[in-house]
Write an enzyme that holds these catalytic residues in place. Structure first.
Site, PDB file in Angstrom:
ATOM      1  N   ASP A  41       8.070  -2.931  47.097  1.00  0.00           N
ATOM      2  CA  ASP A  41       8.587  -2.551  48.419  1.00  0.00           C
ATOM      3  C   ASP A  41      10.076  -2.194  48.336  1.00  0.00           C
ATOM      4  OD1 ASP A  41       9.640  -5.063  48.120  1.00  0.00           O
ATOM      5  OD2 ASP A  41       8.960  -5.836  50.056  1.00  0.00           O
ATOM      6  N   ASP A  80       2.878  -4.150  46.101  1.00  0.00           N
ATOM      7  CA  ASP A  80       3.651  -5.158  46.830  1.00  0.00           C
ATOM      8  C   ASP A  80       3.185  -5.208  48.279  1.00  0.00           C
ATOM      9  OD1 ASP A  80       5.616  -6.968  46.251  1.00  0.00           O
ATOM     10  OD2 ASP A  80       7.261  -5.523  46.221  1.00  0.00           O
ATOM     11  N   GLU A 179      12.992 -13.950  40.255  1.00  0.00           N
ATOM     12  CA  GLU A 179      14.111 -13.031  40.476  1.00  0.00           C
ATOM     13  C   GLU A 179      15.412 -13.805  40.662  1.00  0.00           C
ATOM     14  OE1 GLU A 179      13.476  -9.833  43.271  1.00  0.00           O
ATOM     15  OE2 GLU A 179      15.596  -9.282  43.278  1.00  0.00           O
TER      16      GLU A 179
HETATM   17  O1  KIV Z   1       9.972  -4.520  45.156  1.00  0.00           O
HETATM   18  C1  KIV Z   1      10.270  -4.626  43.960  1.00  0.00           C
HETATM   19  O2  KIV Z   1      10.681  -3.676  43.304  1.00  0.00           O
HETATM   20  C2  KIV Z   1      10.129  -5.942  43.338  1.00  0.00           C
HETATM   21  C3  KIV Z   1      10.644  -6.110  41.952  1.00  0.00           C
HETATM   22  C4  KIV Z   1      12.102  -6.338  41.993  1.00  0.00           C
HETATM   23  C5  KIV Z   1       9.950  -7.193  41.226  1.00  0.00           C
HETATM   24  O3  KIV Z   1       9.655  -6.825  43.951  1.00  0.00           O
END
Ligand code: KIV
Length: 274
Positions: A41, A80, A179
């Protein structure tokens, strides 16, 4: 790549994961042999120019997941879950997760930690949809965790992260993104759970690493987090190419004969005479 193959990589070799949002980039990442491609996302920030990841919803995420699906032949494709699809409306989480699988061709979904993350994970994973967890710096709830900064820097908050990881594994996650977590806390978590940890700003001890592709390619200039390594500077290449194009068009150097089409003189004459 399937879920069992990803899990089997733990303690064998490091797992590679990158984000992708469109067909051409996804095709290249897949060709490069990246293990997991995530339609993150982060689309909100690095592609759509929005300030917060909470500003994208199911329509945008499904649209981009479909584009990536068309390109990916080998990698595991993870989508996501956007904020409103499970945090704002936890009762809709299963329906929305199912849409990613059935309508967009994702093989798994990812969701970020929030107060009902265990309940939502359990509801989705118990139906057979693979769930990737995400703890530490969780951008969807950044206001609740004190901003965009490293998480788990004292014993109490680090213990909370360890507990979250253990509980997510217990509720059925097949992998967890860590993260912005101190590397030694990431090592403790990685040793404690049997599923792979995928780090972003979490040091070398994780079972794998993920980066946002636009960051690592130098395609997103607005800000660059400390943990990003720029492997290419595509932004500068695009700027150079667009400037050259502009100059050649204005200077009437493009298109030249090699990029134009011709008509026979006798045909042209007929038009001119008419
Ligand atoms: O949305 C995204 O790009 C993520 C990564 C940072 C793992 O969640």
């Amino acid at each position: 790549m399937n879920i069992s193959e990803i899990i089997a990589l733990k303690n064998k070799r490091k797992i590679t994961m990158l984000t992708a949002y469109d067909y051409p980039i996804a095709e290249l990442l897949d060709k490069a042999g990246i293990d997991i491609i995530l339609v993150g996302d982060s689309l909100a920030n690095v592609v759509l120019g929005l300030d917060s990841t909470t500003e994208v919803g199911m329509p945008e995420m499904l649209h981009h997941t479909r584009a990536v699906r068309r390109a990916v032949k080998n990698a595991l494709l993870v989508a996501d879950m956007p904020f409103d699809s499970y945090q704002l409306n936890p009762d809709d989480c299963l329906k929305n997760a199912q849409e990613f699988i059935d309508q967009a061709g994702a093989q798994a979904i990812k969701l970020e930690w929030f107060e009902r993350a265990l309940e939502v994970t359990s509801r989705i994973s118990s139906t057979g949809i693979p769930v990737m967890g995400h703890i530490g710096l969780t951008p969807q709830t950044v206001d609740k965790i004190g901003g965009f900064k490293c998480q788990g820097k004292d014993a109490e908050s680090a213990n909370r992260l360890i507990e979250q990881a253990v509980n997510l594994e217990e509720k059925g996650c097949f992998a967890i993104v860590l993260e912005c977590v101190p590397d030694k806390i990431a090592r403790i978590i990685t040793k404690k759970i049997k599923i792979p940890t995928i780090g972003i700003g979490a040091g070398v001890h994780c079972d794998g690493q993920v980066l946002v592709v636009n960051d690592m390619l130098g395609l997103f200039q607005r800000y660059t987090p400390k943990f990003v390594k720029k492997y290419a500077d595509i932004g500068s290449l695009i700027l150079k190419a667009a400037t050259e194009f502009k100059e050649e068009v204005i200077g009437e150097k493009f298109p030249d004969a090699g990029h134009s089409f011709t008509i026979k003189e006798e045909e042209l004459k007929k038009i001119e005479e008419a």
